[in-house]
Design a protein around this motif. Structure first.
Motif, short mmCIF file in Angstrom:
data_model
loop_
_atom_site.label_atom_id
_atom_site.label_comp_id
_atom_site.label_asym_id
_atom_site.label_seq_id
_atom_site.Cartn_x
_atom_site.Cartn_y
_atom_site.Cartn_z
N ILE A 135 0.94 -1.21 0.07
CA ILE A 135 0.02 -0.15 -0.01
C ILE A 135 0.87 1.49 0.29
O ILE A 135 0.63 2.26 -0.85
CB ILE A 135 -0.92 0.03 1.15
N HIS A 136 1.76 1.26 0.91
CA HIS A 136 2.79 2.34 1.15
C HIS A 136 3.44 2.88 -0.61
O HIS A 136 3.47 4.03 -0.75
CB HIS A 136 3.91 2.27 2.16
N PHE A 137 4.15 1.83 -0.95
CA PHE A 137 4.83 2.06 -2.02
C PHE A 137 3.90 2.24 -3.47
O PHE A 137 4.36 3.10 -4.15
CB PHE A 137 5.78 1.19 -2.68
N PHE A 138 2.77 1.68 -3.52
CA PHE A 138 1.82 1.95 -4.36
C PHE A 138 1.29 3.47 -4.45
O PHE A 138 1.38 4.20 -5.47
CB PHE A 138 0.44 1.09 -4.21
N LEU A 139 0.97 3.84 -3.28
CA LEU A 139 0.43 5.26 -3.27
C LEU A 139 1.72 6.19 -3.56
O LEU A 139 1.56 7.27 -4.17
CB LEU A 139 -0.06 5.52 -1.72
#
Length: 269
Positions: free
Chosen positions: A232-236
């Motif tokens: 989630i962190h790196f996708f956003l």
């Protein structure tokens, strides 16, 4: 299950649940490609709980604000946050109803490699088209009809290979939302629908008295939660920089490879 199976499947679920590439499709394909036995209902429940924990922890401040605003709206004090909370509720209804009424049929009919390959390619192309149409609207611009539109799109994700995050982000982009706004709404929608899916699996386990390997379940939950949080962190973080086309190309490549393997007889051997 071996330690390797637990680790690989938990990481696969954690990575693919929130990336627009279909977690259900990958959970079906991974044991098929590795010639592993099906991981079973209990492990599926564990990794879903793990990804649910990840999204709840990551968006804990948003959840706190939305829950507070929703409660205040019940007492006659609406706000932008309360409307968003109601939109999440509305967006959950279509998938909840379709899952309740047709999940058994979908489980029997739609778990084939041919279906997964086809949906991976088709909805990948749709994601690419939507990415080129990304707007600049944020979630304050969303209306009831838009929330319902995304919710109906989410119901399509019950078919493996579609991708829940992929189809909801696609729908949000078609509404003119920015990439980050569409992704944020998609992730907020993941919380109630994943909780409902986990509850349904738990009910089935209890009803059918499924044997439980608690070590495997706990390990799957932990590894999928950690992986999902990172995903989630790196996708956003990378969403505006790279857009959604890296996932589109991955889907097209995966779908093509699956079709080649399917028609070469690989899955029938």
């Amino acid at each position: 299950m071996t330690t390797l199976q637990i680790l690989v499947l938990a990481i696969v679920q954690g990575l693919t649940e929130f990336l627009p590439i279909s977690s259900s499709g990958h959970l079906i394909l991974t044991p098929a490609l590795a010639d592993w036995p099906d991981q079973g209902l209990g492990f599926d429940l564990a990794v879903h709980v793990g990804t649910l924990l990840a999204v709840v922890v990551y968006f804990r401040q948003d959840i706190r604000s939305l829950a507070s605003a929703w409660w205040k709206s019940l007492r006659g004090s609406p706000s932008a946050d309360s409307r968003l909370a109601w939109y999440v509720v509305l967006g959950t209804v279509p998938a909840g109803l379709v899952g309740l009424l047709f999940m058994d049929f979908i489980e029997e009919w739609a778990r084939s490699v041919a279906i997964i390959a086809t949906t991976t390619i088709l909805f990948g192309l749709l994601l690419g088209l939507a990415d080129r149409m990304a707007g600049r609207l944020d979630l304050t611009n969303m209306r009831w009809g838009g929330a319902l539109f995304v919710g109906v799109a989410q119901a399509l994700a019950l078919v493996p290979g579609t991708s829940r995050s992929g189809i909801t982000i696609t729908a949000g982009l078609f509404l003119g939302l920015s990439r980050k706004a569409a992704a944020r709404f998609s992730f907020l929608l993941a919380i109630p629908i994943t909780a409902l899916a986990a509850s349904a699996k738990l009910f089935t386990m209890v009803r059918e008295d499924v044997p439980v390997d608690w070590v495997a379940l706990l390990s799957g939950t932990v590894f999928s939660a950690i992986t999902a949080f990172i995903a989630i962190h790196f996708f956003l973080k990378w969403l505006d920089q790279f857009g959604l086309w890296p996932y589109v190309w991955y889907r097209l490549a995966l779908g093509t490879v699956l079709l080649v393997l399917l028609y070469s007889g690989f899955f029938g051997s």
